[in-house]
Design a protein around this motif. Structure first.
Motif, mmCIF file in Angstrom:
data_model
loop_
_atom_site.group_PDB
_atom_site.id
_atom_site.type_symbol
_atom_site.label_atom_id
_atom_site.label_comp_id
_atom_site.label_asym_id
_atom_site.label_seq_id
_atom_site.Cartn_x
_atom_site.Cartn_y
_atom_site.Cartn_z
ATOM 1 N N PHE A 1 0.841 -1.210 0.000
ATOM 2 C CA PHE A 1 0.000 0.000 0.000
ATOM 3 C C PHE A 1 0.871 1.253 0.000
ATOM 4 O O PHE A 1 0.617 2.220 0.743
ATOM 5 N N GLY A 2 1.909 1.231 -0.849
ATOM 6 C CA GLY A 2 2.891 2.305 -0.893
ATOM 7 C C GLY A 2 2.307 3.709 -1.002
ATOM 8 O O GLY A 2 2.687 4.617 -0.235
ATOM 9 N N PRO A 3 1.375 3.953 -1.939
ATOM 10 C CA PRO A 3 0.853 5.321 -2.113
ATOM 11 C C PRO A 3 0.003 5.801 -0.936
ATOM 12 O O PRO A 3 -0.387 6.965 -0.891
ATOM 13 N N PHE A 4 -0.328 4.913 0.032
ATOM 14 C CA PHE A 4 -1.282 5.272 1.092
ATOM 15 C C PHE A 4 -0.657 5.219 2.484
ATOM 16 O O PHE A 4 -1.366 5.238 3.489
ATOM 17 N N GLN A 5 0.659 5.137 2.541
ATOM 18 C CA GLN A 5 1.332 4.953 3.823
ATOM 19 C C GLN A 5 1.105 6.112 4.787
ATOM 20 O O GLN A 5 1.186 5.935 6.009
ATOM 21 N N ASN A 6 0.817 7.276 4.272
ATOM 22 C CA ASN A 6 0.595 8.433 5.160
ATOM 23 C C ASN A 6 -0.854 8.567 5.613
ATOM 24 O O ASN A 6 -1.202 9.482 6.351
ATOM 25 N N ILE B 1 -5.710 -2.652 6.106
ATOM 26 C CA ILE B 1 -5.800 -2.108 4.750
ATOM 27 C C ILE B 1 -6.102 -0.612 4.853
ATOM 28 O O ILE B 1 -6.599 -0.130 5.881
ATOM 29 N N PRO B 2 -5.784 0.164 3.814
ATOM 30 C CA PRO B 2 -6.040 1.614 3.882
ATOM 31 C C PRO B 2 -7.529 1.917 4.078
ATOM 32 O O PRO B 2 -8.389 1.188 3.565
ATOM 33 N N GLU B 3 -7.807 2.960 4.802
ATOM 34 C CA GLU B 3 -9.201 3.402 4.938
ATOM 35 C C GLU B 3 -9.722 3.768 3.545
ATOM 36 O O GLU B 3 -9.037 4.412 2.754
ATOM 37 N N GLY B 4 -10.958 3.351 3.265
ATOM 38 C CA GLY B 4 -11.511 3.598 1.936
ATOM 39 C C GLY B 4 -11.327 2.410 0.996
ATOM 40 O O GLY B 4 -11.735 2.465 -0.151
#
Length: 417
Positions: A190-195, A206-209
């Motif tokens: 989930f590289g693009p969502f690490q922040n 997992i990323p929110e959303g």
């Protein structure tokens, strides 16, 4: 062909030439399974201590002498041996050119010539299932062969086709590695969502959303049609079975056929389009996946082969096809399939595998477009290889026999490349 001469094959080829290696020292190693009948060259798969076996050097032809490897066309030239030498299976005969008589590259193509292979198969000895062709058998094969200069020219023409085939395969391997790396970056790390914020799910954090879905909510897996044994024939429209999936591609070479009258009565949903992903659902090779080149003909899906279809969003079939090719998904399929005595997984079993996706698919549009463009390039490369392979197999016996001369086809090959 005034300058051609008649030879016993054993006088034209150095068979099992002497290669000096030291026992208990390490050398490049090639085993039978490393040979791919579709490729000209084979590279070592290991570096092992010499105990015994066939010995060879770069450029030598490794000729499988045992059934069924000989019938399967396991004939390749050794390449990339460390210090120019190596060893391998005792079931190889080693072929090399003789100084001022024959060229090693020409000998590779000569050994692939159908007449030579058929002669070898007809002269196998031993018990059924373990038959071998002996080195001395080639004393009895007499052929009219070209002078050295023309041998080199013939080998150059055919090598140009093989070089392009192997370049296309290397490009496809690179594309597959790029797709796997990008998939891992987006869907595992989930590289693009690490922040951003992460939430718990059935697949871990997992990323929110994002949400967990089954493959069946993204595409449909169509199981193949159960053609009857009596439907198959030697000619007609090709039918893809599990054996036709190999090395991430679907081949029609050696495929079974059904007559057109049978094909016309078969539901069109079992017709396979170029670019489709197929997956083996039964047997020791369950879970292997291949993409379909453009064969410019109608081909059919046989039972126990699954096809990804009916994507629920744009390029979802490319996403799932690449996911099924990943080591992660292969292990999931293996675990599911080996729950029974006979490795087996159903279409619904494949559709039940979980994957996480963003609720807003537009977030991964650029990723999906990359996958689609890379898949298109792979299909183009595989399709070109089919054309080049057909051309090579057509030219090979004609050039070796002198039916066609190099000067007559130079331009044809140049255009094809």
């Amino acid at each position: 062909m005034e300058d051609w001469k008649t030879y016993k094959l054993s006088d034209f080829i150095a068979i099992n030439p002497v290669v000096k290696l030291k026992v208990n020292e390490k050398y490049s190693f090639i085993e039978m399974k490393d040979l791919d009948a579709n490729l000209k060259t084979v590279k070592p798969s290991d570096f092992k201590t010499l105990k015994g076996g066939a010995k060879f050097q770069n450029g030598d032809t490794l000729f499988a002498r045992i059934t069924p490897c000989l019938q399967n066309g396991k004939i390749c030239q050794a390449k990339d041996l460390q210090n120019n030498v190596g060893f391998g299976s005792t079931e190889f005969l080693i072929f090399r050119g003789i100084k001022e008589v024959s060229d090693s590259n020409f000998i590779y193509y000569l050994s692939r010539e159908p007449f030579v292979r058929q002669f070898a198969e007809a002269n196998m000895i031993g018990t059924s299932g373990r038959q071998r062709v002996a080195k001395d058998a080639f004393k009895n094969l007499v052929l009219e062969l070209p002078p050295l200069k023309e041998q080199i020219a013939i080998a150059s023409i055919l090598s140009a086709l093989d070089d392009k085939i192997e370049l296309n395969l290397q490009m496809n391997k690179t594309l597959e590695e790029m797709a796997m790396a990008l998939y891992k970056h987006w869907f595992v790390e989930f590289g693009p969502f690490q922040n951003g914020k992460f939430v718990d799910s059935d697949l871990g954090m997992i990323p929110e959303g994002w949400e967990v879905k089954s493959i069946g909510e993204v595409v449909k897996i169509i199981g193949g049609y159960a053609f009857k044994s009596k439907d198959f024939s030697e000619v007609g429209e090709k039918v893809i079975k599990i054996k036709n999936i190999s090395n991430n591609v679907v081949s029609i070479i050696g495929s079974d056929c059904v007559p057109q009258v049978v094909a016309e009565k078969t539901n069109s949903k079992f017709s396979i389009k170029a670019g489709a992903y197929l997956v083996a659902m039964t047997g020791a090779e369950v879970g292997k996946v291949g993409i379909v080149p453009d064969y410019h003909q109608r081909i059919w899906l046989n039972q126990r082969v699954g096809m990804i279809a009916e994507p629920k969003f744009k390029f979802a079939d490319n996403l799932i096809g690449n996911y099924l090719q990943s080591q992660e998904c292969y292990e999931i399929i293996q675990n599911l399939a080996y729950g029974s005595a006979q490795p087996n997984i159903s279409s619904s079993g494949l559709e039940g595998i979980l994957i996480c996706l963003p609720v807003d698919i537009s977030i991964i549009t650029a990723f999906l477009e990359n996958l689609k463009s890379w898949d298109d390039m792979k299909v183009d490369n595989y399709s070109e290889n089919q054309t080049l392979t057909t051309l090579r197999e057509t030219l090979l016996p004609k050039l070796i026999s002198g039916e066609v001369r190099v000067k007559d086809i130079d331009q044809l090959v140049e255009v094809s490349l």
